[in-house]
Design a protein around this motif. Structure first.
Motif, PDB file in Angstrom:
ATOM      1  N   LEU A  41       0.831  -1.200   0.000  1.00 20.63           N
ATOM      2  CA  LEU A  41       0.000   0.000   0.000  1.00 20.63           C
ATOM      3  C   LEU A  41       0.866   1.250   0.000  1.00 20.63           C
ATOM      4  O   LEU A  41       1.945   1.277   0.589  1.00 20.63           O
ATOM      5  CB  LEU A  41      -0.925  -0.006   1.229  1.00 20.63           C
ATOM      6  CG  LEU A  41      -1.829  -1.238   1.358  1.00 20.63           C
ATOM      7  CD1 LEU A  41      -2.652  -1.149   2.640  1.00 20.63           C
ATOM      8  CD2 LEU A  41      -2.735  -1.392   0.143  1.00 20.63           C
ATOM      9  N   ASP A  42       0.367   2.300  -0.635  1.00 22.67           N
ATOM     10  CA  ASP A  42       1.139   3.540  -0.776  1.00 22.67           C
ATOM     11  C   ASP A  42       0.845   4.549   0.323  1.00 22.67           C
ATOM     12  O   ASP A  42       1.357   5.668   0.275  1.00 22.67           O
ATOM     13  CB  ASP A  42       0.860   4.182  -2.141  1.00 22.67           C
ATOM     14  CG  ASP A  42       1.402   3.353  -3.286  1.00 22.67           C
ATOM     15  OD1 ASP A  42       2.421   2.667  -3.084  1.00 22.67           O
ATOM     16  OD2 ASP A  42       0.798   3.377  -4.377  1.00 22.67           O
ATOM     17  N   MET A  43       0.032   4.178   1.298  1.00 24.86           N
ATOM     18  CA  MET A  43      -0.301   5.079   2.400  1.00 24.86           C
ATOM     19  C   MET A  43       0.296   4.566   3.703  1.00 24.86           C
ATOM     20  O   MET A  43       0.561   3.371   3.839  1.00 24.86           O
ATOM     21  CB  MET A  43      -1.821   5.194   2.533  1.00 24.86           C
ATOM     22  CG  MET A  43      -2.496   5.885   1.372  1.00 24.86           C
ATOM     23  SD  MET A  43      -1.901   7.573   1.094  1.00 24.86           S
ATOM     24  CE  MET A  43      -2.445   8.363   2.615  1.00 24.86           C
ATOM     25  N   PRO A  44       0.497   5.469   4.687  1.00 26.17           N
ATOM     26  CA  PRO A  44       1.018   5.029   5.980  1.00 26.17           C
ATOM     27  C   PRO A  44       0.094   4.003   6.621  1.00 26.17           C
ATOM     28  O   PRO A  44      -1.131   4.151   6.597  1.00 26.17           O
ATOM     29  CB  PRO A  44       1.056   6.325   6.804  1.00 26.17           C
ATOM     30  CG  PRO A  44       1.079   7.423   5.794  1.00 26.17           C
ATOM     31  CD  PRO A  44       0.293   6.932   4.627  1.00 26.17           C
ATOM     32  N   CYS A  45       0.681   2.956   7.187  1.00 22.67           N
ATOM     33  CA  CYS A  45      -0.088   1.899   7.831  1.00 22.67           C
ATOM     34  C   CYS A  45       0.502   1.585   9.195  1.00 22.67           C
ATOM     35  O   CYS A  45       1.727   1.531   9.361  1.00 22.67           O
ATOM     36  CB  CYS A  45      -0.077   0.619   6.999  1.00 22.67           C
ATOM     37  SG  CYS A  45      -0.898   0.719   5.420  1.00 22.67           S
TER      38      CYS A  45
END
Length: 255
Positions: free
Chosen positions: A45-49
């Motif tokens: 995923l390209d978003m903070p997790c």
């Protein structure tokens, strides 16, 4: 940037929902029992997790998880209560009591425990969306459903009562109630018998995980002045059947 907390995110509806929310710019808190799968998902995923292993049957672990969230992850805008399971398909008199307890502890106790922990955050923010994943089993009982149907009926009614309590707070509550859906759900229900589980879906064109993810995303993003109370969805190939009538020929003969 909004933050979504998704339970049961390692597969099925939860994984598909995480992928869709990430594509639309949401930060994600992802929990499930299988941390290895969550880490693999987060890397794609390209978003903070923020990922953590969490057993929804362990109420003390849920408490520790929420209390231990880093400050930068503590403001949660969307809670997707997706974690849940069914175990067994036999009649109640033949059921394994451990399966019953596991369903109750996951589908009911875990859901309400996490919701109770998140509610003060959302009420303080005067905004938030709680989306509970129920099932048509909560509305339409069937043979072999016994406790699973009961747990999903609880989710349906709890969500409505929660909505009543939260009126005026800016916090919304919705349930999505899928019918026949092809995920790992049935494999778990059949205690790992994949062949038996696959037989449920042959030629049925069932719901897939991405279908439900699309609907969850829509529920979370309707205009703020709207609350979708519940959304029941079946594949076109599925519908309600006739009521079961058991005929006793012996009784008829005696009459």
């Amino acid at each position: 940037m909004k933050t979504a907390l998704i339970t049961g995110a390692s597969s099925g509806f939860g994984e598909a929902t995480a992928r869709l929310f990430a594509r639309h710019g949401y930060r994600l808190i992802l929990v499930a029992r299988r941390l290895d799968r969550l880490k693999v998902l987060a890397e794609t995923l390209d978003m903070p997790c923020h990922v953590e292993a969490l057993d929804m049957t362990d109420t003390s672990a849920i408490d520790a998880f929420v209390n231990g969230l880093p400050a930068e992850w503590s403001n949660i805008d969307i809670l997707v209560n997706n974690a849940g399971l069914a175990l067994g398909t036999g009649p109640a008199q033949e059921a394994d009591l451990t399966d019953w307890h596991t369903m109750i502890n996951t589908n009911i106790t875990g859901l309400v425990t996490l919701t109770h922990k998140i509610l003060p955050i959302m009420v303080k923010q005067n905004s938030g969306s709680i989306i509970n994943v129920g099932s048509i089993a909560g509305n339409w009982p069937y043979p072999g459903g016994n406790v699973y149907c009961g747990t999903k009926a609880f989710v349906h009614q709890f969500s409505k009562a929660l909505r009543a309590d939260l009126a005026g707070t800016g916090v919304r509550v919705s349930t999505i109630e899928p019918g026949l859906a092809e995920t790992e759900f049935s494999i778990v229900r059949m205690h790992g018998d994949k062949q038996k589980a696959d037989g449920l879906y042959t030629d049925a064109q069932p719901i897939v995980a991405e279908d439900i993810a699309d609907m969850i995303f829509w529920l979370a993003n309707v205009p703020p002045h709207l609350n979708v109370n519940n959304l029941e969805v079946m594949p076109t190939s599925q519908a309600w059947g006739p009521l079961n009538v058991v005929k006793n020929s012996d009784a008829a003969d005696d009459a």
